[in-house]
Design an enzyme around this catalytic site. Structure first.
Site, mmCIF file in Angstrom:
data_model
loop_
_atom_site.group_PDB
_atom_site.id
_atom_site.type_symbol
_atom_site.label_atom_id
_atom_site.label_comp_id
_atom_site.label_asym_id
_atom_site.label_seq_id
_atom_site.Cartn_x
_atom_site.Cartn_y
_atom_site.Cartn_z
ATOM 1 C CE LYS B 12 -3.290 1.681 3.112
ATOM 2 N NZ LYS B 12 -2.514 3.844 3.118
ATOM 3 C CE LYS B 17 4.619 0.306 -3.093
ATOM 4 N NZ LYS B 17 4.516 1.338 -2.911
ATOM 5 C CE LYS B 43 4.384 8.593 -4.813
ATOM 6 N NZ LYS B 43 3.915 6.986 -4.408
ATOM 7 C CG ASP B 128 -5.144 -2.132 -3.878
ATOM 8 O OD1 ASP B 128 -4.159 -3.783 -4.113
ATOM 9 O OD2 ASP B 128 -5.923 -1.781 -3.198
#
Lengths: 457, 292
Positions: B12, B17, B43, B128
């Site tokens: 998520k 991450k 991003k 996701d």
């Protein structure tokens, strides 16, 4: 591949053993007889002379419609702003990822320089819809300076008939404003350009018929100042809808927004009986002097029945009381069926409807095909969008005449039938002004089908 | 190394991450492997902490400029790590999913990865599995192992469960399988237990727990990974341990994700337990036994 008793394909990968081809979500359809929503909206836009369509769609969409919607609609080219003359954003991967709004702005700017039109319509296809281009916002940037509106018509939204409704819904929402009602003005709806292959002839015939009883029909399409005709839609006293289902959403929206009531007929009238009924019904609703209507009907019926007699020998000596089959859209099938049964004494065998009408209209369509027939024999009515399954369902039947699309033309000899192209797609018949509408339309249909067996010397 | 190891890391958004991935890359590089990290997020900030906090031109930038020179998309970062960012559209326009597909196809078809021949390729993939685009590293076995980063936050686990559904879907057609779960930002035993229990219930395994640490944030603000910024810290050792485990991990799970309702029931039991734990610890009360 294997088939069940109804000639429907059994698909071993489908957990459902048998399935009907008109069910939504069907695994596959072979050669459906329409294009996509974008095709329908595009064809409709091209029918409005003076309106310039701009396609905001994937590279190849426009050319695909040239072959799949325009040529198929009676071997018609696109005209001055259609086919290869239509400007498109031709979206490719770069636009899929980064959005196509800038490309659309460039297209509108350039088109505004190049085209001499009364207005523009941007038709968005699958890609902008999937990636979420805010086309409405782009259009708003221009609306103060140029007449322009936007149809959101992703192909996956539906077929060509859906595109026709989307065209008018967008127009009503974005362009039309209330106008004072003009006495005797009626809007003609339900004939879908290119998709109903005789659209030009049908609309012009309807126009002449209604003018003869003193009305001012707004047929929109084929008129020189088409964009003005569109803007005049709110001035009508009535909408006349010539279909069991096409144009109904448009008519309803015109009623909701501008209070215009509708008169509905199951099809464009074909031959004397249907045409006289059409004129009497319209005349009554619009308070036309019955004398005026009846005088016109009398003269036209006299002439057309006198002319039909010329075909009498060929008809009665060679092919009297023949069985016939129809594979066509609802409008066309209903008109031909009624004329052949009620005026020519022919016998209806099987009628397959190819236009995939929504469920809620189907009962009405079946009624229009099986009620008020002078024959004791009623047709078997099937909704079938799959051309292969339609062909299978024509096997081992008594019909001698097959009124269908050009797709069925090659199957006719093995089916032992004589074929006339009357419906989309019509690749083997160019249609300019031909139609089966009105009094002369009955004569034209007789000419066409008797010519299939008359001769050769 | 004879065979290149390709892994993908999902989780998520905001769960740490990219931080975990960059530290993993840095740790692998320290151990002596040549590493390529591919950020699959519009991003394009996956590799920032490997490059002194500076962004790099993306694959999509190159595509947009009309250039076919995709050599330009590889940038060397800390300790020679090869950094690539897929990039994508501005928020709210275009299709980021298609961007990821296009970027990965371009890397693959142009032999760019082969030219550099790294020992390990790590794909750092946005949140996701929202659409087919973000499933690309799973499909066709592009990544042989999939790792997922999660905290004990219910929505993070919900995202992991969705990822498991994606892995399960493609497991029959040669798709990548689960290598393991990386528990991140762990503050208490209960949080650890919650992730542990989730892994048991879904036939998967936790490969490493990474505790929450201000060192990570401090280094990140300096534009560095913990491995680079504070190599002697305990946290750096945690990442090096993770790196060793990932290298040696040959396991491939086909996870059994929860149904939505079951996950909800499971989650509410655990969330109340964690809340109780927080309450008892903040009020200085014993969290076990009958002292309350």
């Amino acid at each position: 591949m294997s088939y069940n008793d109804n000639g429907e394909v059994k698909n071993k990968n489908n957990p459902k053993e048998d399935f009907s081809s008109h069910e939504l979500g069907k695994d596959h359809v072979e050669a459906p007889k329409y294009s996509c929503a974008l095709g329908g909206a595009y064809g409709t836009a091209l029918g409005v002379y003076g309106l310039v369509p701009l396609l905001h769609a994937g590279l190849g969409c426009g050319l695909g419609q040239l072959f799949g919607q325009l040529y198929a609609g009676g071997q018609n080219a696109g005209g001055p702003v259609g086919g290869t003359s239509t400007a498109t954003t031709g979206l490719v991967e770069e636009h899929v990822i980064f959005g196509g709004e800038d490309k659309l702005r460039k297209l509108i700017n350039a088109s505004n320089e190049v085209y001499e039109g009364d207005g523009f319509v941007v038709i968005s296809g699958c890609i902008p819809a999937l990636i979420g281009d805010d086309v409405d916002a782009v259009i708003r940037e221009y609306q103060n300076d140029i007449p322009i509106f936007h149809i959101n018509a992703p192909g996956f939204n539906g077929n060509s008939y859906e595109g026709y409704e989307l065209f008018f819904e967008a127009l009503i929402d974005q362009i039309l404003t209330p106008l004072p009602t003009k006495k005797g003005v009626v809007n003609i709806l339900g004939v879908v350009p290119y998709q109903h292959i005789f659209w030009k002839g049908e609309l012009l015939t309807i126009k002449k018929l209604l003018e003869n009883i003193g009305l001012k029909p707004n047929i929109i399409f084929t008129e020189a100042n088409g964009f003005e005709k569109l803007k005049n839609l709110p001035a009508a006293e009535y909408n006349i809808v010539l279909s069991t289902w096409n144009g109904h959403r448009t008519a309803k929206k015109l009623e909701e927004k501008f209070g215009i009531p509708s008169i509905t007929f199951p099809s464009v009238p074909l031959g004397p009986k249907q045409t006289s009924h059409f004129l009497r019904t319209v005349g009554k609703k619009l308070d036309i002097s019955p004398d005026k209507v009846e005088n016109f009907i009398k003269e036209e019926e006299r002439r057309s029945y006198r002319f039909i007699e010329y075909s009498g020998d060929a008809l009665l000596i060679v092919r009297p009381h023949s069985y016939f089959a129809v594979v066509a859209d609802s409008n066309t099938a209903i008109a031909i069926n009624k004329f052949l049964v009620n005026e020519m004494g022919y016998l209806p065998d099987i009628i397959q409807l190819t236009d995939n009408p929504p469920e809620e209209y189907r009962e009405e369509i079946i009624k229009a095909l099986s009620e008020d027939l002078t024959s004791t024999i009623k047709p078997e009515v099937v909704f079938e969008v799959d051309s292969h399954l339609a062909r299978e369902k024509l096997k081992d039947r008594p019909f001698q005449f097959l009124f269908a699309s050009s797709i069925e033309a090659n199957s006719a000899p093995e089916l032992g039938a004589l074929h006339v192209t009357v419906a989309f797609p019509s690749y083997n018949r160019i249609v300019l002004t031909d139609s089966y509408a009105g009094y002369d339309g009955g004569l034209r249909l007789i000419e066409d089908y008797i010519s299939t067996f008359a001769g050769p010397l | 190394m004879s065979k290149r190891k390709q892994i993908a890391i999902y989780g998520k958004g905001g769960i740490g991450k990219s931080t975990t991935t960059s530290n993993l890359s840095a740790a692998l590089s320290d151990i002596g492997y040549s590493v390529m990290q591919v950020g699959c997020d519009p991003k394009n900030d996956s590799t920032n902490s490997l490059r002194g906090g500076k962004p790099i031109p993306t694959v999509m930038d190159t595509l947009r400029s009309g250039s076919n020179d995709f050599e330009k998309v590889i940038h060397e970062g800390y300790n020679g790590i090869l950094c690539v960012e897929a990039g994508g559209p501005e928020p709210g326009v275009g299709c980021a999913g298609r961007g990821i597909i296009a970027a990965i196809e371009l890397l693959d078809n142009n032999g760019i990865i082969d030219d550099y021949d790294p020992d390990i390729v790590i794909y750092d993939v946005l949140g996701d599995v929202v659409c087919g685009g973000f499933a690309i590293p799973i499909r066709q076995g592009l990544a042989e192992q999939i790792y997922t980063v999660t905290s004990s936050d219910y929505m993070a686990i919900y995202a992991v469960n969705n990822l498991f559904k994606g892995i399960l879907k493609y497991s029959g057609s040669g798709g990548g399988l689960l290598g393991g779960i990386i528990g991140n930002s762990i503050k208490s035993l209960a949080e650890k237990e919650m992730i542990e229990d989730f892994s048991h219930k879904t036939d998967s395994e936790v490969i490493q727990y990474v505790p929450r640490s201000p060192t990570v944030t401090k280094c990140e603000l300096e534009g560095k990974t913990t491995i680079e910024g504070d190599p002697d810290s305990e946290q750096a050792e945690v990442y090096r341990e993770l790196a060793r485990k990932v290298i040696n991990n040959q396991k491939k799970f086909i996870p059994k994700p929860f149904d939505a309702d079951d996950l909800n029931n499971w989650g509410s039991t655990w969330v109340s337990r964690i809340l109780l734990h927080q309450k008892t610890s903040s009020q200085g009360i014993q969290d076990d036994g009958s002292g309350v």
